[in-house]
Write an enzyme that holds these catalytic residues in place. Structure first.
Site, PDB file in Angstrom:
ATOM      1  N   SER A   1     -18.909  -7.902  -9.336  1.00 47.94           N
ATOM      2  CA  SER A   1     -18.474  -7.127  -8.163  1.00 47.94           C
ATOM      3  C   SER A   1     -17.569  -7.929  -7.246  1.00 47.94           C
ATOM      4  CB  SER A   1     -19.698  -6.663  -7.369  1.00 47.94           C
ATOM      5  OG  SER A   1     -20.466  -7.774  -6.929  1.00 47.94           O
TER       6      SER A   1
ATOM      7  N   ASN B   1     -31.000  -9.102  -3.065  1.00 50.76           N
ATOM      8  CA  ASN B   1     -31.230  -7.715  -2.680  1.00 50.76           C
ATOM      9  C   ASN B   1     -31.235  -7.533  -1.168  1.00 50.76           C
ATOM     10  OD1 ASN B   1     -31.500  -7.425  -5.407  1.00 50.76           O
ATOM     11  ND2 ASN B   1     -33.673  -6.866  -5.385  1.00 50.76           N
TER      12      ASN B   1
ATOM     13  N   THR C   1      -5.854  33.249  16.958  1.00 51.40           N
ATOM     14  CA  THR C   1      -7.065  33.501  16.185  1.00 51.40           C
ATOM     15  C   THR C   1      -6.607  34.207  14.912  1.00 51.40           C
ATOM     16  OG1 THR C   1      -7.489  35.674  17.186  1.00 51.40           O
ATOM     17  CG2 THR C   1      -8.512  33.762  18.242  1.00 51.40           C
ATOM     18  N   HIS C   2      -7.232  33.888  13.771  1.00 52.85           N
ATOM     19  CA  HIS C   2      -6.828  34.456  12.478  1.00 52.85           C
ATOM     20  C   HIS C   2      -5.348  34.170  12.185  1.00 52.85           C
ATOM     21  CE1 HIS C   2     -10.626  36.737  12.440  1.00 52.85           C
ATOM     22  NE2 HIS C   2     -10.366  37.001  13.719  1.00 52.85           N
TER      23      HIS C   2
ATOM     24  N   SER D   1      14.212  14.417   1.571  1.00 55.19           N
ATOM     25  CA  SER D   1      14.155  14.907   0.200  1.00 55.19           C
ATOM     26  C   SER D   1      15.181  14.173  -0.645  1.00 55.19           C
ATOM     27  CB  SER D   1      14.441  16.411   0.169  1.00 55.19           C
ATOM     28  OG  SER D   1      14.720  16.849  -1.143  1.00 55.19           O
TER      29      SER D   1
ATOM     30  N   LYS E   1      16.443  18.249   4.617  1.00 53.44           N
ATOM     31  CA  LYS E   1      14.998  18.251   4.800  1.00 53.44           C
ATOM     32  C   LYS E   1      14.506  17.105   5.692  1.00 53.44           C
ATOM     33  CE  LYS E   1      12.312  20.510   3.175  1.00 53.44           C
ATOM     34  NZ  LYS E   1      11.677  20.347   1.862  1.00 53.44           N
TER      35      LYS E   1
ATOM     36  N   ASN F   1      10.629  16.124   6.194  1.00 50.11           N
ATOM     37  CA  ASN F   1       9.292  16.509   5.763  1.00 50.11           C
ATOM     38  C   ASN F   1       8.193  15.792   6.559  1.00 50.11           C
ATOM     39  OD1 ASN F   1      10.428  18.103   3.704  1.00 50.11           O
ATOM     40  ND2 ASN F   1      10.520  16.337   2.328  1.00 50.11           N
TER      41      ASN F   1
ATOM     42  N   GLU G   1       0.907  15.393   6.153  1.00 50.06           N
ATOM     43  CA  GLU G   1       0.404  15.948   4.896  1.00 50.06           C
ATOM     44  C   GLU G   1      -0.513  14.962   4.183  1.00 50.06           C
ATOM     45  OE1 GLU G   1       4.262  18.819   3.938  1.00 50.06           O
ATOM     46  OE2 GLU G   1       4.074  16.871   2.945  1.00 50.06           O
TER      47      GLU G   1
ATOM     48  N   TYR H   1     -34.606  -1.780  -5.703  1.00 49.09           N
ATOM     49  CA  TYR H   1     -33.206  -2.063  -6.010  1.00 49.09           C
ATOM     50  C   TYR H   1     -32.913  -1.734  -7.467  1.00 49.09           C
ATOM     51  CZ  TYR H   1     -28.642  -4.197  -6.355  1.00 49.09           C
ATOM     52  OH  TYR H   1     -27.302  -4.389  -6.570  1.00 49.09           O
TER      53      TYR H   1
ATOM     54  N   GLN I   1     -24.772  -1.296  -6.764  1.00 50.04           N
ATOM     55  CA  GLN I   1     -23.529  -2.057  -6.677  1.00 50.04           C
ATOM     56  C   GLN I   1     -22.352  -1.122  -6.383  1.00 50.04           C
ATOM     57  OE1 GLN I   1     -22.729  -5.500  -9.360  1.00 50.04           O
ATOM     58  NE2 GLN I   1     -21.002  -4.270 -10.076  1.00 50.04           N
TER      59      GLN I   1
ATOM     60  N   LYS J   1     -20.409   0.020  -2.445  1.00 49.05           N
ATOM     61  CA  LYS J   1     -19.501  -0.707  -1.568  1.00 49.05           C
ATOM     62  C   LYS J   1     -18.070  -0.197  -1.580  1.00 49.05           C
ATOM     63  CE  LYS J   1     -22.336  -4.694  -2.487  1.00 49.05           C
ATOM     64  NZ  LYS J   1     -23.126  -3.863  -3.452  1.00 49.05           N
TER      65      LYS J   1
END
Length: 473
Positions: free
Chosen positions: A22, A109, A154-155, A276, A282, A284, A289, A316, A321, A324
């Site tokens: 690890s 441990n 709303t909506h 782009s 463009k 963006n 995003e 344990y 392991q 993490k």
């Protein structure tokens, strides 16, 4: 020869060694591992479990290794498996066999559990500090644009006009709850597992309270089996991180919409946008995003650990392991996301003139028109019907409510008078919401002041919370 290899007659298969190691990711715990070891060896010497001169020599060796780790010159090796064995083996090579006394009265441990508690405690406090900085940016934007009105939805349909500042403070509220959740998570992070041994405690007369004081832990695990197997504190952090990322994603979704040609409410800074490869016109909103997309990544970290833990017997198991990498990933993703969101909203341009025109071109003042009739004595349901028919009339005529004549109003209800035009003015509509939590200007100004006071108090909390943490990574 492995430090644990006395019982074995064969070397570990190289593929197994690589698969089970690890060190590729848990070397991030090196500073915390050494902090825990320094506290542990101090206790061993204080309790007379090892000679004080040996404890002092071990501590000196650990500090020299710590300096190498911080200078990024410590040689982490896969054959030494993990961060604990890398440090311990190097310690023995550096100061001789006395270094082998460091591990007296503990196991990997309880050692790794302690490392993660230390790491996540510090990182959680840092994330809270970053969220407070983000809140301060929201306050600055709200304060500077207290006069800007935007459509509320709303909506995803125009609903009622609100102050832009009021909209920003809605996210201030979300991030406040995120901070409160993280503060609550700290209560479960701030528990010391060291002293639990492999799973049943130790035969040596250790002083766990001494170690807890040395490392600044508020309390100690009461059950050794629970101490080495508990990962609830990581789950809680991942859950809180997921909710925070969800709030970031919602904000980013609005920024993506608002910066489109269809909305045109804001323009994102060039530094937080990309172009782009084929369409030269463009601009963006890639950062927004990607922040929206990374939310799913943190969700995955949460569900990954939930899945790992769901079938584990006490105590344990090597499965742990896998706890993490998701934790590290969530910490990195969340910290980066908070910083990027703050920079993006601080530098965006609010298109004030466009917004001023936009809020005049809808029916978001219709509720206030119904309330106007209610104040004239008409029951709300009847008023609702009258205004509904009036809106339909406007649609058929290609008009908005503020473009009708008094005669057109009176044709729908004789209760309308010349004061109707003041009642449906957008500024009047906004300021009429003069209730606690409402979008009225006076209320929002008070909310901004309250927000400033809250962030100032949080700044003091953060200063106190971080004073005992080793911030030098």
């Amino acid at each position: 020869m492995k430090l644990w290899g006395g019982r074995f007659t064969k070397q570990t298969d190289k593929l197994v060694e690589s698969f089970t190691a690890s060190i590729g990711f848990d070397q991030r715990l090196a500073v915390d591992d050494i902090r825990g070891s320094l506290a542990h060896v101090k206790m061993l010497g204080a309790c007379g479990i090892i000679p004080q001169q040996d404890a002092d020599r071990i501590a000196e060796g650990l500090r020299s290794i710590l300096a190498d780790v911080k200078a990024e010159r410590f040689p982490f090796l896969v054959e030494n498996e993990d961060v604990h064995m890398n440090i311990e083996k190097h310690l023995i090579e550096r100061i001789g066999p006395v270094g082998g006394k460091l591990h007296t009265g503990r196991s990997r441990n309880d050692q790794v559990a302690t490392d993660m508690h230390l790491y996540l405690r510090r990182e959680t406090k840092q994330i809270i500090a970053l969220l407070v900085e983000l809140q301060q940016i929201l306050i600055e934007i709200a304060d500077a644009n207290i006069d800007v009105i935007i459509p509320g939805y709303t909506h995803m349909q125009r609903a009622q006009p609100v102050l832009f500042a009021h909209h920003m403070l809605a996210y201030f509220g979300m991030f406040s709850r995120d901070i409160e959740r993280l503060q609550d998570v700290l209560k479960r992070i701030d528990i010391l597992p060291l002293g639990a041994g492999a799973m049943a405690g130790t035969t040596f007369p250790i002083d766990r309270e001494l170690v807890a004081r040395e490392l600044g832990f508020a309390r100690i695990y009461e059950n050794s089996m629970d101490a080495v197997s508990d990962r609830d504190f990581i789950l809680e952090f991942l859950s809180a991180a997921s909710i925070t990322m969800m709030h970031i994603s919602r904000f980013c979704e609005e920024l993506i919409l608002w910066s489109s040609q269809e909305f045109g409410f804001v323009e994102l800074d060039d530094g937080y946008s990309t172009g782009s490869s084929i369409m030269p016109q463009k601009k963006n909103p890639d950062v927004a995003e990607l922040l929206r997309g990374k939310t799913g990544r943190v969700y995955g970290d949460l569900f990954g650990l939930l899945t790992i833990l769901k079938g584990l017997p006490l105590t344990y198991n090597k499965d742990l392991q896998e706890d993490k990498e998701g934790m590290f990933d969530a910490v990195d993703t969340l910290k980066g996301s908070v910083v990027l969101l703050g920079g993006m909203i601080r530098t965006m341009v609010i298109r004030r003139e466009h917004l001023a025109q936009t809020v005049k071109e809808d029916f978001s003042n219709a509720t206030d028109l119904a309330d106007y009739l209610v104040r004239k004595g008409l029951p709300f349901r009847q008023a609702h019907e009258v205004i509904g028919k009036l809106v339909l009339y406007c649609i058929e005529q290609g008009k908005f409510l503020n473009g009708l004549t008094l005669d057109e109003y009176v044709a729908h209800s004789e209760l309308f008078g010349t004061d109707v035009f003041e009642a449906i003015d957008i500024r009047t509509v906004v300021d009429a919401r003069d209730v606690h939590g409402g979008t009225g200007t006076k209320r929002v100004m008070k909310a901004i002041q309250n927000a400033k006071e809250r962030t100032a108090a949080m700044g003091r909390w953060i200063e106190d919370a971080l004073q005992n943490e080793d911030m030098e990574q």
